[in-house]
Design a protein around this motif. Structure first.
Motif: not given
Length: 527
Positions: A196-220
């Motif tokens: 649970g912790c391992g996959f959760s961290i990898m998903r959070c990293m994916s979220f963070a990296l995709e948020n960097c690609e978002k041109k306007e604003g941030n994901y919630t």
């Protein structure tokens, strides 16, 4: 399954330089099929004999349990994960997944705009009931840390924060301290905690990296929570990158494609058939228990050892395909397109296609391997990309001597393939290959691929069994068994590789049919 054999996918480098549409004579393929079938039956008979004669062996008591009493067969129960999924905790897992499907279906019909919220709420409640509030708070703290970093939209900060967080559950004393926060003593606690912790961290990293690609604003933050707590993926994966999950989970046009439900049902039945087949094999072939007894392994023939090494990798693929397949079936019922099952080890003869978890493979390729390696045709950039990729993979699996050895050899194998491809693309070798004809080129490449196949087997079997077993197989097949065992095993493997190439050729023709030959020099006949 947690020691996942990962290599990034680089298909075109090999497929199109070898002439994938090159055909061999039909009688030659028939001969290859006959040789391979006889060899597999022969090796299987050796393993069956060793299993039957040693079923009551003292060293087998811990892992060979009572099975089919009326047939007088005991069962190989050495794999905790398989036993957990399909015997001990089968009902608990089914109850949780069925509940998810029911709630998801109801809200998909009643309020399709909010179905992603239902996914997150149900998953969060299931995690709370299963693991307790301290574990839920721990996972949420990881989410908060990585979300806080994500809003700065710096990829290097996201990677640094993510890898530090991942290291906190993989390295002492931080992992023991966090695990101690989770109360309870049921037998699933360890695997659910780290999964649970391992996959959760990898998903959070994916979220963070995709948020960097978002041109306007941030994901919630709610977007992150809904993504992270999707129950079918939470504990065991596979990982679906945030961009794909967010787009599909928030899609309100929930229309099934033609024959989609039929395909989902067919795949579910295939997974059920796979479970039954594995159960039958476990009663007759103790492929997981035998490698743990090195005294018995030393007495086996070279063919038995080769069959054991190969069958262990095939079983791990079947287990991954079935376990991920069950989860993916639920995800497809939720109108998601999850990562596909891994490619069978039998179909692999290059390191560039080897992986047992396509979700982790896709994650690493997207955020690390392809990002650094570019088009993967420069030796230095490829070396840097593979080192970084396997460095993260080593941290994901949990640093230890076995993982270090596994990572080194697989990283070397992946780079060595590129070096060899570069070397043979230079004259006069490339000129010689062009002059010999495509069919002969395919045969010669098949010889190299056969040797490469066993490098893949040896490099990865050490992660599934033990370093001692891998050393034993290597010594017997390469040194002590030379030349008879070595050459005969390579011959059989060569036959298998050519059959795989033939299947790839047929698929390539279906995807890109060759144009029909013109009649009479390209002129149409008059009617």
């Amino acid at each position: 399954m947690w020691l996942i054999a990962f290599q990034p996918i680089r298909l075109q480098v090999y497929r199109f330089t070898m002439g994938i549409k090159t055909a061999l004579p039909r009688y030659e393929l028939y001969l290859y099929t006959a040789v391979l079938a006889v060899a597999l039956i022969w090796a299987g008979s050796w393993i069956f004999e060793a299993s039957s004669e040693n079923a009551n062996r003292k060293s087998f008591k811990e892992s060979v349990k009572p099975g089919w009493h009326y047939f007088g067969r005991k069962m190989d129960a050495a794999d905790f994960e398989w036993v957990m999924w399909f015997t001990t905790f089968r009902n608990h897992i089914l109850f949780a997944l069925v509940g998810h499907v029911i709630f998801a279906k109801i809200f998909s019909l009643v309020a399709p705009k909010h179905r992603s919220l239902v996914f997150g709420v149900y998953g969060g409640l299931a995690v709370l009931v299963t693991m307790g509030w301290t574990f839920l708070a721990l996972v949420l703290s990881h989410c908060i840390i990585l979300y806080s970093v994500a809003i700065f939209k710096s990829k290097w900060m996201c990677f640094a924060a993510g890898l530090c967080t991942l290291a906190s559950i993989k390295l002492e004393p931080f992992n023991s301290w966090q695990e101690a926060l989770v109360t309870g003593s049921f037998s699933l606690q360890d695997i659910l905690f780290y999964g649970g912790c391992g996959f959760s961290i990898m998903r959070c990293m994916s979220f963070a990296l995709e948020n960097c690609e978002k041109k306007e604003g941030n994901y919630t933050f709610s977007d992150l929570v809904k993504y992270n707590f999707y129950l079918p993926f939470f504990f065991f994966g596979p990982i679906m990158t945030f961009d794909r999950f967010h787009a599909q989970a928030n899609n309100t046009q929930l229309i099934r494609k033609e024959r989609e439900m039929w395909n989902i049902t067919t795949k579910a039945l295939l997974h059920l058939g796979g479970i039954l087949v594995v159960d039958v094999f476990f009663h007759y072939l103790y492929i997981l228990t035998i490698p743990s007894d090195m005294k018995l392994v030393a007495k086996l023939s070279d063919w038995s050892l080769a069959g054991l090494a190969y069958s262990n990798l095939v079983y791990d693929w079947v287990k991954s395909a079935v376990m991920f397949g069950v989860i993916n079936t639920v995800a497809m019922l939720d109108h998601l397109d999850p990562p596909q099952p891994p490619k069978c080890i039998t179909m692999l003869y290059v390191f560039a296609e080897t992986h047992f978890d396509r979700g982790i493979n896709d994650w690493l390729c997207k955020y690390v391997y392809d990002y650094i390696g570019g088009n993967h045709d420069q030796i230095f950039k490829e070396l840097l990309a593979t080192i970084c990729t396997f460095g993260i993979t080593t941290l994901w699996l949990g640093p230890c001597e076995l993982v270090y050895i596994w990572s080194f050899f697989n990283c070397f194998g992946l780079n060595f393939e590129l070096w060899v491809a570069k070397f043979f693309s230079l004259p006069p070798l490339s000129t010689i290959e062009s002059a010999m004809g495509e069919a002969m080129s395919r045969r010669i490449r098949g010889l190299f691929n056969a040797a490469n196949f066993w490098a893949i087997v040896l490099y990865n079997v050490l992660s599934l069994n033990s370093l001692e077993f891998a050393k034993m197989v290597g010594r017997r097949l390469i040194f002590k068994g030379f030349p008879l065992s070595t050459l005969s095993v390579l011959l059989v493997t060569y036959c298998g590789v050519q059959l795989v190439k033939e299947r790839e050729r047929q698929q390539a023709l279906l995807e890109d049919p060759e144009p029909a030959k013109p009649v009479d020099g390209g002129k149409e006949k008059a009617e």
